[in-house]
Design an enzyme around this catalytic site. Structure first.
Site, PDB file in Angstrom:
ATOM      1  N   ASP A 268       1.645   4.589   3.643  1.00  0.00           N
ATOM      2  CA  ASP A 268       0.293   4.069   3.456  1.00  0.00           C
ATOM      3  C   ASP A 268       0.370   2.555   3.323  1.00  0.00           C
ATOM      4  O   ASP A 268       0.852   2.032   2.314  1.00  0.00           O
ATOM      5  CB  ASP A 268      -0.303   4.689   2.186  1.00  0.00           C
TER       6      ASP A 268
ATOM      7  N   GLU B  79      -7.876   3.809   8.443  1.00  0.00           N
ATOM      8  CA  GLU B  79      -8.980   4.276   7.603  1.00  0.00           C
ATOM      9  C   GLU B  79     -10.183   3.381   7.881  1.00  0.00           C
ATOM     10  O   GLU B  79     -10.182   2.193   7.571  1.00  0.00           O
ATOM     11  CB  GLU B  79      -8.625   4.210   6.117  1.00  0.00           C
TER      12      GLU B  79
ATOM     13  N   ASP C  85      -9.339  11.110  -1.745  1.00  0.00           N
ATOM     14  CA  ASP C  85     -10.578  10.429  -2.112  1.00  0.00           C
ATOM     15  C   ASP C  85     -11.810  11.335  -2.029  1.00  0.00           C
ATOM     16  O   ASP C  85     -12.920  10.885  -2.329  1.00  0.00           O
ATOM     17  CB  ASP C  85     -10.819   9.226  -1.193  1.00  0.00           C
TER      18      ASP C  85
END
Length: 536
Positions: free
Chosen positions: A107, A272, A335
């Site tokens: 990430d 993202e 999330d």
């Protein structure tokens, strides 16, 4: 989407026919006994991930961090936080994952760093610091307040005053996460070195956090007020993020990332990007300036769970894809609320079949394969800063981050001590060991679906065609050459008919989300079926 099926399909990279599995390292497996998951714990569970049937692991941040936002506030981009291990432990995990033919993605957090990062400390030291322009520093507004009206995604102003230098710095998230200035060439060079460091170490790609945030309008003007804002939303919705996100120059950055990744071979970049469909598609880039390989498609996370709505969503998404672009689908993440908590177990099984039979690369989130539902987090156990800063709005993400349950022993086999977050209430029965032994479990449904993706090329790379269907039913065809499949999903609690273009006897049932049976042209309540067209 409706192009004629072909017996041939061009060779695709591994990620186009593969499945990604997101691991939240804090909550996967604790090997050290501190109640927090770590790299050695993940390594101990690689056999589980391999037998699940996925192709790649995406790790949420594992870099050194004060953990104000649980790793998304980074103090060193080229190291491992001691909580998770060290570089030697990472290298061992990478070697053992590759030995099992599992790829590993990290990430990347390019928009901001921790305020404890040496870059920010130097930037903050003086207005004359060589790294002052690595971040956004501005004088107060004439009234003495923040320089503009931008709001943090975590609530409150996006600006924090620094008394020592008499200026504000920008933070799109927590005040502990200062935004980097991507208009500064030295910042771009430094972050490019970060990507290169990990690619050189052998990783297979990155998921790029909040990519659409990375460039701001050059003069930082006020954002327009949001006329639709209501008090039950987060404070970030008070304004429209017109100038603070999604600027045209972001595509230069995405293309630079892509050029570097492609120079290492079949490396994957997942971006993202939380934007409307037309803007999302721009992150694929242009033929001569490609962007990220997969701009994350989050539409299923928020869509009403209605067959016709989902059918239209799929059609719109497929129609919007640029030429040559590969689709992707997401149903859960660290999330987002758990899919089983949102839909209930029966429809979560239907959702699993949807996710793993649509055209494109699916991303699974750890624990969804067990059907973990809503987890009540006691007030004194809340850890999510978003929930702590804006209580009562339902913004808490802790419920999606609770530990994996491996067995019915102490702390579900996750840790020898109390986990950092509580387990789901039904963990003694909803755990990997129990579900592995139950042929009708959610876990075994996922395993069967993932196995069928390997057996049937139509699921991995075939064309998709939405079919006419009755009320509360979504039907579509997947086909490549002679491999011809049909999916029928019942979004309701009443039995429904499957509409067959051919004689019902032309199909055989490969898998039902409800029970083993022969196909009779009917869908049971809350059932999804995967059918194979018999050869003529």
């Amino acid at each position: 989407m409706n192009s004629p099926p072909s017996t041939e399909d061009k060779a695709r990279p591994w990620w186009a026919t593969g499945v990604i599995y997101q691991v939240y390292p804090r909550s996967f497996q604790d090997s050290s006994g501190d109640g927090v998951g770590d790299l050695d714990g993940i390594r101990e569970r690689l056999d589980y991930i391999q037998t699940l049937g996925v192709d790649a692991i995406w790790l949420s941040p594992i870099f050194p961090s004060p953990m104000a936002d649980f790793g998304y506030d980074v103090t060193e981009f080229c190291d491992i936080d001691p909580m998770f291990g060290d570089l030697a432990a990472f290298d061992q995990l990478l070697r053992e994952a590759h030995a099992r033919r599992l790829r590993l993605l990290l990430d990347l957090v390019p928009n901001h760093s921790s305020i404890e990062h040496p870059w920010f400390k130097e930037s903050r030291a003086s207005r004359d610091s060589a790294r002052r322009d690595w971040y956004f520093w501005r004088d107060p507004a004439p009234c003495g307040g923040p320089p503009n009206n931008w709001m943090s995604d975590m609530g409150g102003s996006a600006w924090e005053y620094d008394a020592a230098t008499g200026q504000y710095y920008l933070h799109s998230f927590l005040k502990e996460q200062a935004d980097l200035n991507w208009r500064n060439e030295e910042v771009r060079a430094a972050m490019t070195d970060v990507l290169r460091f990990w690619f050189d170490r052998g990783i297979d790609g990155f998921r790029i956090d909040v990519l659409w945030h990375c460039i701001k309008a050059a003069d930082l003007p006020d954002n327009p007020p949001n006329p639709a804002f209501s008090s039950d939303q987060g404070e970030k919705f008070m304004v429209l993020q017109q100038h603070s996100t999604n600027q045209p120059e972001i595509h230069e950055i995405a293309h630079a990332f892509r050029t570097l990744a492609d120079s290492y071979g079949e490396r994957l970049l997942v971006g993202e990007i939380c934007l409307p469909l037309d803007q999302l598609m721009t992150y694929y880039g242009q033929p001569d300036t490609p962007g990220v390989h997969l701009p994350f498609n989050f539409q299923l996370l928020d869509a009403p769970w209605d067959a016709r709505v989902i059918a239209q969503l799929v059609q719109n998404y497929e129609a919007a894809l640029p030429d040559g672009a590969w689709p992707n689908w997401v149903l859960g993440s660290h999330d987002a609320p758990r899919i089983a908590g949102r839909l209930g177990e029966a429809q979560a099984r239907v959702a699993a079949m949807l996710l793993l039979t649509l055209r494109g690369t699916p991303t699974l989130y750890q624990g969804d394969e067990l059907g973990i539902g809503r987890v009540a987090i006691p007030t004194d156990r809340i850890r999510d800063p978003q929930d702590l800063r804006q209580p009562g709005l339902g913004l808490g993400r802790d419920g999606a981050r609770t530990p994996m349950a491996w067995n019915n022993q102490i702390n579900a086999g996750f840790s020898d001590t109390e986990p950092w977050l509580p387990l789901h209430d039904d963990w003694p029965s909803r755990n990997v060991r129990a579900q592995a032994a139950d042929p009708h479990s959610m876990l075994n449904l996922y395993r069967q679906l993932l196995a069928l993706r390997r057996v049937h090329p139509a699921l991995a790379a075939g064309h998709l065609r939405i079919l006419p269907s009755g009320e509360e039913v979504l039907q579509y065809e997947r086909r490549i050459g002679d491999d011809w499949l049909m999916v029928a999903l019942n979004f309701g609690a009443r039995a429904r008919d499957v509409r067959c273009e051919q004689d019902m006897r032309s199909y055989r049932l490969l898998l039902s989300t409800v029970e083993r049976r022969t196909f009779d042209g009917k869908l049971r309540p809350n059932e999804g079926v995967l059918l194979a067209r018999r050869a003529r």
